[in-house]
Design a protein around this motif. Structure first.
Motif, mmCIF file in Angstrom:
data_model
loop_
_atom_site.group_PDB
_atom_site.id
_atom_site.type_symbol
_atom_site.label_atom_id
_atom_site.label_comp_id
_atom_site.label_asym_id
_atom_site.label_seq_id
_atom_site.Cartn_x
_atom_site.Cartn_y
_atom_site.Cartn_z
ATOM 1 N N LEU A 1 0.806 -1.220 0.000
ATOM 2 C CA LEU A 1 0.000 0.000 0.000
ATOM 3 C C LEU A 1 0.839 1.270 0.000
ATOM 4 O O LEU A 1 0.321 2.355 -0.292
ATOM 5 C CB LEU A 1 -0.926 0.010 1.220
ATOM 6 C CG LEU A 1 -2.063 -1.016 1.215
ATOM 7 C CD1 LEU A 1 -2.795 -0.988 2.547
ATOM 8 C CD2 LEU A 1 -3.030 -0.739 0.069
ATOM 9 N N PHE A 2 2.115 1.146 0.322
ATOM 10 C CA PHE A 2 2.955 2.335 0.473
ATOM 11 C C PHE A 2 2.952 3.236 -0.762
ATOM 12 O O PHE A 2 2.779 4.459 -0.633
ATOM 13 C CB PHE A 2 4.390 1.933 0.829
ATOM 14 C CG PHE A 2 5.301 3.105 1.049
ATOM 15 C CD1 PHE A 2 5.372 3.727 2.286
ATOM 16 C CD2 PHE A 2 6.080 3.605 0.012
ATOM 17 C CE1 PHE A 2 6.202 4.822 2.488
ATOM 18 C CE2 PHE A 2 6.912 4.699 0.203
ATOM 19 C CZ PHE A 2 6.974 5.306 1.447
ATOM 20 N N PRO A 3 3.152 2.712 -1.993
ATOM 21 C CA PRO A 3 3.187 3.610 -3.154
ATOM 22 C C PRO A 3 1.908 4.418 -3.329
ATOM 23 O O PRO A 3 1.961 5.590 -3.744
ATOM 24 C CB PRO A 3 3.403 2.650 -4.335
ATOM 25 C CG PRO A 3 4.063 1.449 -3.732
ATOM 26 C CD PRO A 3 3.432 1.313 -2.384
ATOM 27 N N PHE A 4 0.767 3.830 -3.011
ATOM 28 C CA PHE A 4 -0.505 4.531 -3.188
ATOM 29 C C PHE A 4 -0.719 5.575 -2.090
ATOM 30 O O PHE A 4 -1.164 6.701 -2.354
ATOM 31 C CB PHE A 4 -1.646 3.516 -3.214
ATOM 32 C CG PHE A 4 -1.476 2.464 -4.274
ATOM 33 C CD1 PHE A 4 -1.766 2.740 -5.598
ATOM 34 C CD2 PHE A 4 -0.983 1.203 -3.951
ATOM 35 C CE1 PHE A 4 -1.592 1.778 -6.589
ATOM 36 C CE2 PHE A 4 -0.800 0.231 -4.931
ATOM 37 C CZ PHE A 4 -1.103 0.527 -6.252
ATOM 38 N N ARG A 5 -0.395 5.212 -0.857
ATOM 39 C CA ARG A 5 -0.504 6.179 0.237
ATOM 40 C C ARG A 5 0.483 7.328 0.046
ATOM 41 O O ARG A 5 0.166 8.487 0.336
ATOM 42 C CB ARG A 5 -0.242 5.472 1.569
ATOM 43 C CG ARG A 5 -1.383 4.568 2.023
ATOM 44 C CD ARG A 5 -0.971 3.732 3.210
ATOM 45 N NE ARG A 5 -2.111 3.084 3.854
ATOM 46 C CZ ARG A 5 -2.011 2.054 4.683
ATOM 47 N NH1 ARG A 5 -0.810 1.549 4.964
ATOM 48 N NH2 ARG A 5 -3.086 1.528 5.237
ATOM 49 N N TYR A 6 1.663 6.999 -0.443
ATOM 50 C CA TYR A 6 2.676 8.024 -0.682
ATOM 51 C C TYR A 6 2.181 9.018 -1.734
ATOM 52 O O TYR A 6 2.377 10.231 -1.605
ATOM 53 C CB TYR A 6 3.967 7.346 -1.128
ATOM 54 C CG TYR A 6 5.190 8.235 -1.144
ATOM 55 C CD1 TYR A 6 5.289 9.351 -0.326
ATOM 56 C CD2 TYR A 6 6.272 7.938 -1.973
ATOM 57 C CE1 TYR A 6 6.417 10.151 -0.332
ATOM 58 C CE2 TYR A 6 7.404 8.725 -1.990
ATOM 59 C CZ TYR A 6 7.472 9.833 -1.172
ATOM 60 O OH TYR A 6 8.590 10.619 -1.191
ATOM 61 N N ALA A 7 1.517 8.499 -2.770
ATOM 62 C CA ALA A 7 0.967 9.373 -3.805
ATOM 63 C C ALA A 7 -0.090 10.308 -3.224
ATOM 64 O O ALA A 7 -0.118 11.508 -3.532
ATOM 65 C CB ALA A 7 0.375 8.534 -4.937
ATOM 66 N N VAL A 8 -0.959 9.781 -2.379
ATOM 67 C CA VAL A 8 -1.985 10.617 -1.743
ATOM 68 C C VAL A 8 -1.330 11.701 -0.890
ATOM 69 O O VAL A 8 -1.774 12.856 -0.870
ATOM 70 C CB VAL A 8 -2.930 9.749 -0.888
ATOM 71 C CG1 VAL A 8 -3.885 10.623 -0.075
ATOM 72 C CG2 VAL A 8 -3.720 8.794 -1.775
ATOM 73 N N LEU A 9 -0.251 11.348 -0.196
ATOM 74 C CA LEU A 9 0.463 12.324 0.624
ATOM 75 C C LEU A 9 1.036 13.447 -0.238
ATOM 76 O O LEU A 9 0.873 14.637 0.077
ATOM 77 C CB LEU A 9 1.585 11.625 1.395
ATOM 78 C CG LEU A 9 2.574 12.536 2.135
ATOM 79 C CD1 LEU A 9 1.850 13.436 3.124
ATOM 80 C CD2 LEU A 9 3.639 11.711 2.838
#
Length: 373
Positions: free
Chosen positions: A345-353
């Protein structure tokens, strides 16, 4: 006409593909540089013995009545004694009473803002070393000893220690923040160790008092004392060192929600224009690598074909590989482990951030502790 339209669509996809490829290469080069520069953290115990040098710890406080007693208790328990100076930055809660209850005199800042609080505290420093910490951090008993040992050994004007997001509570939200912040700190560690970057955190910094650039903090900014102080030291060709051992780390809490995290990162991003070229280049690379998927998605919708969607999926997958490489480096530097789901999930959460932080920055209204940036 249809033929011309198809040609134009094809050319657009080619252009998007070239941009996506160049952006990914820039991001991959960034990750490669982080790994190349990073030295293995020294996780051995400190040798028994006395570390020479008196140290004053400056703690600027704005409404920190709840957190301050815990930090003061940690400082009173240091294996190397420290002098403590608490500066009250226009607090409206019980910050002053909390300091006095711990036997520490709370000095009022001469004017509003963290920079003014630090400048006020600096006037009360009578020791050869000073450290700046945030009131909401926790630190171990050998924190001061570890930073001082590094400063003396390396003959440094400044030593930076790591800042780690607390592992508790162990929710997906907090684990993401812990990992993402560790990635950023790992970039900082590698840059400082290689002498290419002047960046750190005012939450955990030690300075030779004679070299502390109190007149370079730019009080017109509500925050950023660390960035401006380190930039001034670098411009003066002073030695800045990284202390990677766990004893030198401090622990802080994560943001309570997305909005608070976006505000924090927008505040940090607002200062990149006044930083060194590498910091600006890194900020642009991070922004670009998270903008390309949006452009590819728009291109796929316009062309209404499988090629565009394939390019999008390929780019996201390739970016995730770089993200995971950065996670591995951060885990090694800070001793952090994570669940497989966190990595997925990190790449997607990072994008949202990143998207949220840039939106906050573009729309304005960025605040820090209730103060407009």
């Amino acid at each position: 006409m249809a033929c011309n339209s198809n040609v134009a669509m094809g050319e657009m996809l080619v252009l998007l593909g070239l941009i996506a490829g160049a952006t990914w290469l820039s991001y991959a080069a960034f990750a490669w540089n982080v790994g190349r520069r990073l030295k293995a953290a020294d996780r051995s115990s400190l040798p028994v013995g006395n570390i020479s040098g008196e140290l004053t710890v400056l703690i600027p406080c704005h409404n920190e009545a709840k957190a301050l007693p815990h930090l003061l208790n940690d400082l009173h328990s240091q294996s190397h004694p420290v002098r403590i100076v608490v500066i009250n930055d226009a607090s409206t809660d019980g910050t002053r009473r909390a300091a006095e209850a711990a036997g520490i005199t709370c000095i009022p800042a001469e004017s509003s803002g963290k920079k003014s609080a630090l400048a006020t505290g600096f006037k009360h420093v009578k020791t050869p070393w000073l450290a700046t910490v945030d009131a909401d951090v926790r630190l171990g008993a050998d924190w001061a000893r570890s930073l001082l040992a590094t400063a003396v050994r390396e003959n440094a004007a400044c030593v930076l220690g790591g800042v780690v997001i607390s592992a508790e509570p162990s929710t997906g939200w907090h684990r993401f923040q812990r990992l993402e912040f560790a990635v950023m700190q790992t970039w900082i560690a590698g840059g400082v160790q290689s002498g290419r970057l002047a960046m750190g955190s005012g939450a955990n910094s030690l300075y030779a008092t004679a070299d502390y650039p109190a007149d370079a903090l730019q009080p017109e900014w509500a925050s950023g004392d660390d960035a401006f102080a380190l930039l001034a030291l670098r411009q003066a060709d002073k030695a800045i060192q990284w202390c990677g051992g766990p004893d030198a780390q401090v622990v802080t809490s994560g943001a309570p929600n997305w909005k608070a995290l976006w505000q924090q990162r927008a505040r940090w991003a607002s200062k990149t224009g006044d930083q060194d070229a590498e910091t600006r280049r890194t900020a642009l690379t991070i922004a670009a690598v998270h903008t390309v998927p949006v452009a590819l998605a728009i291109g796929a919708l316009i062309t209404d074909g499988t090629t565009g969607w394939g390019m999008l999926v390929g780019f996201v997958a390739a970016k995730a590989l770089v993200d995971w490489r950065l996670l591995a480096l951060a885990g090694r530097e800070f001793g952090i482990t994570w669940h497989a789901g966190d990595a997925a999930l990190f790449p997607f959460r990072y994008a949202v951030l990143v998207w949220g932080a840039w939106w906050q920055l573009l729309r304005g209204g960025v605040q820090w502790k209730g103060r407009q940036i």
